[in-house]
Scaffold this motif. Structure first.
Motif, mmCIF file in Angstrom:
data_model
loop_
_atom_site.group_PDB
_atom_site.id
_atom_site.type_symbol
_atom_site.label_atom_id
_atom_site.label_comp_id
_atom_site.label_asym_id
_atom_site.label_seq_id
_atom_site.Cartn_x
_atom_site.Cartn_y
_atom_site.Cartn_z
ATOM 1 N N GLN A 88 11.210 32.853 -26.116
ATOM 2 C CA GLN A 88 11.124 32.688 -27.572
ATOM 3 C C GLN A 88 9.804 32.052 -28.018
ATOM 4 O OE1 GLN A 88 14.723 30.650 -28.883
ATOM 5 N NE2 GLN A 88 15.905 31.965 -27.490
ATOM 6 N N ARG A 89 8.916 31.782 -27.053
ATOM 7 C CA ARG A 89 7.663 31.120 -27.433
ATOM 8 C C ARG A 89 6.680 32.140 -28.014
ATOM 9 N NH1 ARG A 89 6.656 26.999 -22.308
ATOM 10 N NH2 ARG A 89 8.782 26.194 -22.279
ATOM 11 N N PRO A 90 5.974 31.729 -29.079
ATOM 12 C CA PRO A 90 5.054 32.677 -29.725
ATOM 13 C C PRO A 90 3.773 32.894 -28.915
ATOM 14 C CG PRO A 90 4.923 30.538 -30.786
ATOM 15 C CD PRO A 90 6.012 30.423 -29.748
ATOM 16 N N THR A 91 3.203 34.063 -29.071
ATOM 17 C CA THR A 91 1.872 34.344 -28.528
ATOM 18 C C THR A 91 0.887 34.183 -29.679
ATOM 19 O OG1 THR A 91 2.715 35.819 -26.844
ATOM 20 C CG2 THR A 91 0.444 36.186 -27.533
ATOM 21 N N ARG A 92 -0.180 33.428 -29.429
ATOM 22 C CA ARG A 92 -1.104 33.094 -30.535
ATOM 23 C C ARG A 92 -2.550 33.392 -30.163
ATOM 24 N NH1 ARG A 92 2.176 31.373 -34.716
ATOM 25 N NH2 ARG A 92 3.613 29.732 -34.086
ATOM 26 N N LEU A 93 -3.377 33.539 -31.192
ATOM 27 C CA LEU A 93 -4.822 33.596 -30.981
ATOM 28 C C LEU A 93 -5.320 32.166 -30.782
ATOM 29 C CD1 LEU A 93 -6.075 36.076 -33.751
ATOM 30 C CD2 LEU A 93 -5.521 36.559 -31.349
ATOM 31 N N ASP A 94 -6.085 31.958 -29.734
ATOM 32 C CA ASP A 94 -6.742 30.660 -29.535
ATOM 33 C C ASP A 94 -8.178 30.789 -30.032
ATOM 34 O OD1 ASP A 94 -8.079 28.427 -28.636
ATOM 35 O OD2 ASP A 94 -8.213 29.166 -26.570
ATOM 36 N N LEU A 95 -8.466 30.106 -31.145
ATOM 37 C CA LEU A 95 -9.775 30.251 -31.776
ATOM 38 C C LEU A 95 -10.875 29.489 -31.053
ATOM 39 C CD1 LEU A 95 -8.861 30.089 -35.587
ATOM 40 C CD2 LEU A 95 -8.872 32.039 -34.037
ATOM 41 N N TRP A 97 -11.457 29.450 -27.761
ATOM 42 C CA TRP A 97 -12.036 30.239 -26.661
ATOM 43 C C TRP A 97 -11.823 31.734 -26.868
ATOM 44 C CZ3 TRP A 97 -15.250 27.059 -24.838
ATOM 45 C CH2 TRP A 97 -14.940 25.704 -24.737
ATOM 46 N N LEU A 98 -11.453 32.121 -28.114
ATOM 47 C CA LEU A 98 -11.234 33.536 -28.475
ATOM 48 C C LEU A 98 -10.374 34.241 -27.433
ATOM 49 C CD1 LEU A 98 -14.673 34.628 -30.012
ATOM 50 C CD2 LEU A 98 -12.807 33.341 -31.046
ATOM 51 N N SER A 99 -9.281 33.581 -27.056
ATOM 52 C CA SER A 99 -8.365 34.118 -26.039
ATOM 53 C C SER A 99 -6.978 34.259 -26.651
ATOM 54 C CB SER A 99 -8.266 33.146 -24.857
ATOM 55 O OG SER A 99 -9.536 32.881 -24.324
ATOM 56 N N THR A 100 -6.087 34.929 -25.898
ATOM 57 C CA THR A 100 -4.688 35.020 -26.308
ATOM 58 C C THR A 100 -3.881 34.021 -25.495
ATOM 59 O OG1 THR A 100 -4.909 37.328 -26.935
ATOM 60 C CG2 THR A 100 -2.684 36.559 -26.430
ATOM 61 N N GLU A 101 -3.157 33.161 -26.209
ATOM 62 C CA GLU A 101 -2.363 32.108 -25.560
ATOM 63 C C GLU A 101 -0.886 32.513 -25.599
ATOM 64 O OE1 GLU A 101 -2.919 29.169 -23.862
ATOM 65 O OE2 GLU A 101 -0.750 29.338 -23.678
ATOM 66 N N ALA A 313 -6.205 34.507 -20.272
ATOM 67 C CA ALA A 313 -6.773 33.826 -19.096
ATOM 68 C C ALA A 313 -8.022 34.528 -18.547
ATOM 69 C CB ALA A 313 -5.705 33.706 -18.006
ATOM 70 N N PRO A 314 -9.061 34.678 -19.398
ATOM 71 C CA PRO A 314 -10.294 35.302 -18.893
ATOM 72 C C PRO A 314 -11.056 34.336 -17.974
ATOM 73 C CG PRO A 314 -10.630 34.489 -21.115
ATOM 74 C CD PRO A 314 -9.178 34.241 -20.791
ATOM 75 N N ARG A 315 -12.042 34.873 -17.264
ATOM 76 C CA ARG A 315 -12.869 34.006 -16.395
ATOM 77 C C ARG A 315 -13.924 33.332 -17.272
ATOM 78 N NH1 ARG A 315 -12.375 35.133 -10.648
ATOM 79 N NH2 ARG A 315 -10.846 36.789 -10.436
ATOM 80 N N LEU A 316 -13.659 32.098 -17.683
ATOM 81 C CA LEU A 316 -14.597 31.355 -18.523
ATOM 82 C C LEU A 316 -15.191 30.196 -17.729
ATOM 83 C CD1 LEU A 316 -12.670 31.081 -21.957
ATOM 84 C CD2 LEU A 316 -14.242 32.856 -21.186
ATOM 85 N N ILE A 317 -16.431 29.964 -17.950
ATOM 86 C CA ILE A 317 -17.246 28.881 -17.352
ATOM 87 C C ILE A 317 -16.803 28.534 -15.918
ATOM 88 C CG2 ILE A 317 -18.046 28.011 -19.582
ATOM 89 C CD1 ILE A 317 -16.228 25.564 -19.264
#
Ligand code: AHR
Length: 506
Positions: A88-95, A97-101, A313-317
């Motif tokens: 039931q947890r929402p999927t959100r835009l993470d502003l 790191w421009l990722s999907t959480e 979960a992209p490959r960041l830094i």
């Protein structure tokens, strides 16, 4: 060969070391959480999806406190999204790191993970898009024993007992224009004051940290801390510091000068906090939480920080650390220990994959980066009282710091075991260093317990999935002890650990 001397005296104590200086950081960023500490379906994952290979390395690292959930991510985070039934947890835009959480990992999962890892949690409340109302509700959900809607909700979510989370950060890097809903010092200081007030009414036992400057070279550095503390001096226990070492001159000698710059940074912030105390005629001393620090410059382009298409979960830094980075991290730990009277918590940022000491592959192995080693040794052996080191060493000139001693060292003595741990960095890059150490007042029959050295002929050498132990500690040979005097030869560009004991072996 250069000669140096290090003298300590049992009576000259900086402070008891707060072991929370061996903290790290888990942010919802890149692959720190997802495919880092949490990867359901991974061959090593337990029923909750916690990677046990990463868990074992976390324990070996010896980190004592872990900051969560951000970072820049924090300033757009709704804590409610990360609790309750996962489907039931929402999927959100993470502003940030421009990722999907996906929110498949949240507060209760992190608390379970902390318990397994044997670490204390350091939580943070969102003071970007949100404020005191959410902060008090989040704290009530986590720490209130029961009988209210939010504390009963925690129980429904499987956590009968309160989490009893003590350490709370009031926002993250609120001075940074990159922050979601950044604030002026006056806006943030007022907000921190009001948030701290209501949080303490919910749970008077919490320890609170206000945001200091995001980095030393912010235009408002110093003034920010002064204004913020003017508003919330009586409400908070800590002010935070963040620093990431860079190597703009592509010179190892310059790079290692950052260590002395970090020492100055700490002393400057303590001075600003004490000047606020003076203005308020207060004996209270604000402590420092160095809650983000590390080396970070190779994976820092816009492309390293953001990937197109809102990926999960992209490959960041994913900075790959080399030998000289391990020396810088060792030096930073020495600085932290030598400022033990003011720096009471610190978090190497981060723990896994994202500028982390641990690297993983999804579905694959986990391994130790070079910077893992000095951290693990310090976390294991630095216990007790930090003694004031008197260092006699030749110096070199650098742009990062005007006069840099080749020897950088810290000495920590544990009364309960009789052990003394000496951490020494040789910043001479071509010459061995003959170090003579005098341990005054710690007993005249010192014997060697451990002697380790991190050295590599190539400053740019790294650890990889294929060669995970390319840079790893070996024995420090030729350590001689005569009563309370120790001599050793430190290789050029090396981090060294010598542990002695005056107690009889059991
Ligand atoms: O640790 C990576 C980022 O660096 C954090 O999210 C932020 O607080 C800092 O700028």
């Amino acid at each position: 060969m250069i000669s140096t001397r290090l003298v300590v005296d049992n009576d000259f104590v900086i402070s008891e070391l707060d072991r929370r200086v061996f903290g790290t950081f888990v942010e919802h960023m890149g692959r720190c959480v997802y495919t880092g500490i949490y990867e359901p379906g991974h061959p090593s994952a337990d029923a909750r999806g916690f990677r046990q290979d990463v868990m074992a390395l976390t324990r070996e690292l010896g980190t004592t406190i872990v900051r969560y959930p951000g970072g820049n991510f924090l300033s757009g985070y709704n804590w409610e999204d990360g609790v309750g039934p996962k489907d039931q947890r929402p999927t959100r835009l993470d502003l940030a790191w421009l990722s999907t959480e996906t929110n498949q990992f949240g507060t209760n999962e992190f608390m379970d993970w902390c318990r397994d890892a044997g670490v204390e949690p350091m939580f943070a409340v969102n003071l970007g898009t949100r404020g005191p109302d959410e902060a008090r509700h989040f704290l009530e959900y986590c720490n209130h024993p029961g009988g209210t809607t939010l504390s009963e909700l925690r129980k429904e979510h499987g956590h009968e007992k309160p989490h009893d989370i003590k350490f709370w950060c009031l926002g993250n890097e609120m001075d940074g224009p990159w922050q979601i809903c950044a604030k002026t010092a006056d806006e943030y200081g007022r907000l921190a004051h009001e948030t701290a007030k209501v949080m303490r009414w919910v749970d008077p036992s919490v320890v609170l940290a206000a945001c200091g400057s995001s980095k030393h070279d912010m235009a408002t550095f110093g003034q920010w801390e002064d204004t913020v503390l003017d508003h919330c001096f009586d409400d908070v226990d800590f002010i935070s510091l963040h620093a990431y070492f860079e190597n703009p001159h592509a010179s190892t000698a310059e790079f290692l000068g950052n260590i002395d710059q970090m020492d100055l940074f700490i002393k400057e912030i303590a001075a600003v906090a004490d000047s606020v105390a003076a203005r308020k005629h207060s004996h209270k001393r604000i402590m420092l939480s160095f809650d983000e620090w590390n080396v970070w410059y190779k994976a820092r382009t816009l492309d390293d920080r953001r990937k197109p298409g809102w990926p999960q979960a992209p490959r960041l830094i994913e900075e790959v650390y080399n030998h000289e980075d391990a020396l810088a991290v060792g030096g930073a730990l020495i600085v932290m220990m030598n400022n033990a009277d003011r720096v009471k918590t610190a978090c190497m940022a981060q723990l896994v994959n994202v500028i982390g000491p641990i690297m993983t592959e999804p579905g694959g192995p986990a391994w130790r980066q070079t910077i893992f080693h000095p951290f693990a040794q310090a976390a294991r052996y630095a216990r007790g009282r930090v003694l004031r080191p008197v260092i006699h060493s030749p110096t070199y000139q650098a742009k990062t710091f005007p006069e840099v001693p080749y020897l950088c060292a810290s000495v920590v003595h544990d009364d309960s075991t009789g052990q003394t741990a000496i951490f020494a960095l040789n910043r001479h890059l071509s010459d061995e260093q003959e170090i003579s150490i005098e341990l005054r007042g710690l007993g005249d029959r010192q014997r060697l317990v451990e002697a380790l050295q991190l050295h590599h002929a190539d400053m740019k050498a790294t650890n990889t999935q294929e060669a995970p132990d390319n840079v790893s500690p070996g024995r420090l040979e030729a350590v001689e002890i005569d009563g309370h005097r120790i001599t050793a030869r430190l290789k050029p560009g090396s981090w060294n650990l010598i542990v002695t004991s005056n107690a009889k072996p059991s």
